[in-house]
Enzyme design. Structure first.
Site, PDB file in Angstrom:
ATOM      1  N   SER A 182      66.331  33.101  58.652  1.00  0.00           N
ATOM      2  CA  SER A 182      64.908  33.385  58.788  1.00  0.00           C
ATOM      3  C   SER A 182      64.542  33.497  60.274  1.00  0.00           C
ATOM      4  O   SER A 182      65.098  34.348  60.969  1.00  0.00           O
ATOM      5  CB  SER A 182      64.083  32.303  58.073  1.00  0.00           C
ATOM      6  OG  SER A 182      62.727  32.659  58.015  1.00  0.00           O
ATOM      7  N   ASP A 236      61.481  39.917  49.246  1.00  0.00           N
ATOM      8  CA  ASP A 236      61.074  39.428  50.568  1.00  0.00           C
ATOM      9  C   ASP A 236      60.294  40.524  51.275  1.00  0.00           C
ATOM     10  O   ASP A 236      60.798  41.635  51.463  1.00  0.00           O
ATOM     11  CB  ASP A 236      62.326  39.048  51.381  1.00  0.00           C
ATOM     12  CG  ASP A 236      61.987  38.457  52.752  1.00  0.00           C
ATOM     13  OD1 ASP A 236      60.783  38.284  53.043  1.00  0.00           O
ATOM     14  OD2 ASP A 236      62.919  38.183  53.512  1.00  0.00           O
ATOM     15  N   HIS A 247      62.894  35.166  49.673  1.00  0.00           N
ATOM     16  CA  HIS A 247      63.175  34.722  51.032  1.00  0.00           C
ATOM     17  C   HIS A 247      63.756  33.305  51.007  1.00  0.00           C
ATOM     18  O   HIS A 247      63.264  32.437  50.300  1.00  0.00           O
ATOM     19  CB  HIS A 247      61.889  34.758  51.857  1.00  0.00           C
ATOM     20  CG  HIS A 247      62.103  34.546  53.329  1.00  0.00           C
ATOM     21  ND1 HIS A 247      62.535  35.542  54.167  1.00  0.00           N
ATOM     22  CD2 HIS A 247      61.957  33.448  54.103  1.00  0.00           C
ATOM     23  CE1 HIS A 247      62.642  35.076  55.401  1.00  0.00           C
ATOM     24  NE2 HIS A 247      62.294  33.792  55.384  1.00  0.00           N
TER      25      HIS A 247
END
Length: 468
Positions: free
Chosen positions: A296, A400, A430
């Site tokens: 991320s 996502d 995600h």
């Protein structure tokens, strides 16, 4: 589509995280927190449970924490797999024994073709993106890709004061080093959380590497570029460690030097901190095979460190960044992509939540969605040409909202002949491979397997490329 349980947990998760982000944003405005270059913090124990370090190989991976910068809170957690204790001869005998016991020799081959002709679970796409479907498989044994020599497996010092692993002797098996940057939107998460600890142990085992999980400073206590500079500091610290280890070898040669380098001396040197040799890395680390892995927002840090490593060149010798892995990177931009429009209210991390995070990270006068830290495609970003970037694997999830920008960045790398494949996982969200409640799902395990297969193309010693 994600399961009902995942959807329900996503609603609760988003409510909780948004409340925390709004509270921190209000505190930052009232108290003028951040931007002062202070010591900073690397975790929030009140929000997540840390996993204790374990310096022995009780579950196949030994870990320990090191504070490497006296001026900040920057720290790392080292994950070293027990394969560092065995030479290739021992591993080969183990594999042959498993085959004789009736294991299927074609099983490892079925997992090897993630990027090959067999397309095991992969669906090709016209845009160069491989779509990965969930599949179940047995992972009782992973073959190793590296050579080495047998090391002493005693996990207890002779004095009895230190119960963890201490390397001994000169014949130590060298493993590649992977720098891992956790997720959390720059404002939460930690390198020693239970979820990150589990993920790093899995990666250390599957990739057969030493993982350095970086505990960078969090916002808003430490705003941009604190987290990014911390990532670069760890790479420079790794280079310093390699040079110190080489100096220690050259200063004392022969049997007398080995006698002087006792268990207590290793432990004592480690206790002094970053200016001394770290024994695990000195004995087993191979910095010439360094990989960056970012989760991320950690993907943004990994990409920054990769660019700085290219710029530094031989100034960080002997460290060589040979590849990087971007797991659903935290990329944004002022001009929305199709996924940013269609999936703006997606699971776990939606667009409104990420905007709050960037407001906490970037100084007020620098806030811009086309900031170099947020948008890798912005013109005038600076840094080295894209053609000089290391091979880059990008992992994205179908649900996502940031997926399209990550794919676009990968396409730009491929245009200049950088090996930059994309793995897109269907029905995934995600952080599907790193979030605490999703870590043990088949998709999360498959993702870690696929990362290991790709990474080993670049960290395997010549002649051992296809030994996994």
């Amino acid at each position: 589509m994600p399961s009902i349980g995942v959807k329900l947990y996503s609603v609760f998760f988003k409510f909780m995280i948004k409340h925390r982000l709004q509270s921190r944003l209000q505190e930052a405005e009232n108290d003028a927190v951040g931007g002062s270059g202070t010591f900073g913090i690397t975790s929030r124990p009140e929000e997540e449970t840390p996993a204790a370090a374990n310096p022995s190989f009780t579950d196949g991976v030994a870990t320990k924490d090191i504070h490497i910068d006296p001026t900040t809170s920057l720290s790392i957690r080292i994950f070293i797999p027990d394969t560092c204790l065995y030479g290739p001869e021992t591993l080969t005998k183990s594999r042959v024994g498993k085959l004789r016991d009736g294991s299927d020799p074609t099983q490892s081959q079925s997992r090897r073709n993630s990027y090959g002709s067999s397309n095991n679970g992969l669906v090709s796409s016209s845009n160069g993106v491989a779509v990965k479907r969930t599949q179940s498989f047995d992972n009782n044994h992973r073959r190793n890709s590296y050579g080495g020599s047998t090391d002493d497996s005693n996990l207890k010092s002779e004095s009895g004061s230190y119960q963890g692993y201490n390397p001994k002797g000169r014949n130590c098996r060298r493993l590649p080093v992977m720098l891992q940057f956790h997720g959390g939107g720059f404002v939460s998460g930690s390198n020693d959380s239970v979820a990150n600890d589990f993920f790093c142990r899995r990666i250390a085992k599957l990739c057969d590497v030493i993982v350095l999980a970086v505990g960078y400073r969090l916002a808003p206590e430490s705003k941009y570029p604190a987290a990014f500079e911390d990532g670069l500091k760890v790479l420079q610290w790794l280079a310093k460690q390699a040079n110190l280890a080489e100096c220690s070898k050259s200063l004392g040669k022969g049997e007398a030097a080995d006698l002087r380098r006792s268990d207590s001396n290793w432990h004592l040197a480690d206790a002094f901190g970053s200016s001394m040799v770290e024994p695990w890395l000195a004995a087993h680390g191979d910095p010439t095979r360094c990989v960056l892995l970012g989760v991320s927002c950690g993907g943004n840090i990994a990409d920054y460190v990769a660019r700085k490593a290219v710029e530094a060149g031989n100034r960080i010798d002997p460290v060589k960044v040979v590849a990087q892995v971007l797991l659903y990177p935290f990329f944004m931009g002022s001009v929305p992509t199709q996924s940013e429009i269609k999936l703006a209210n997606s699971y776990f991390y939606d667009k409104a939540m990420c905007l709050l995070a960037w407001k906490l990270v970037l100084p007020e006068e620098e806030f811009n969605l086309d900031h170099a830290a947020a948008n890798p495609l912005v013109s005038g970003r600076g840094g080295p040409p894209l053609r000089q970037m290391p091979p880059t694997l990008t992992v994205v999830a179908e649900h996502d909202w940031m997926r399209d920008r990550a794919i676009a960045y990968s396409e730009e790398l491929r245009k200049v002949n950088v090996d930059a494949p994309v793995l897109e996982y269907k029905d995934a969200v995600h952080e599907f491979a790193t979030l605490d409640i999703l870590l043990k799902t088949p998709q999360a395990h498959a993702c870690a397997e696929d990362i290991a297969i790709w990474v080993k193309k670049y960290i395997s010693i010549r002649g051992h490329e296809f030994s996994y």
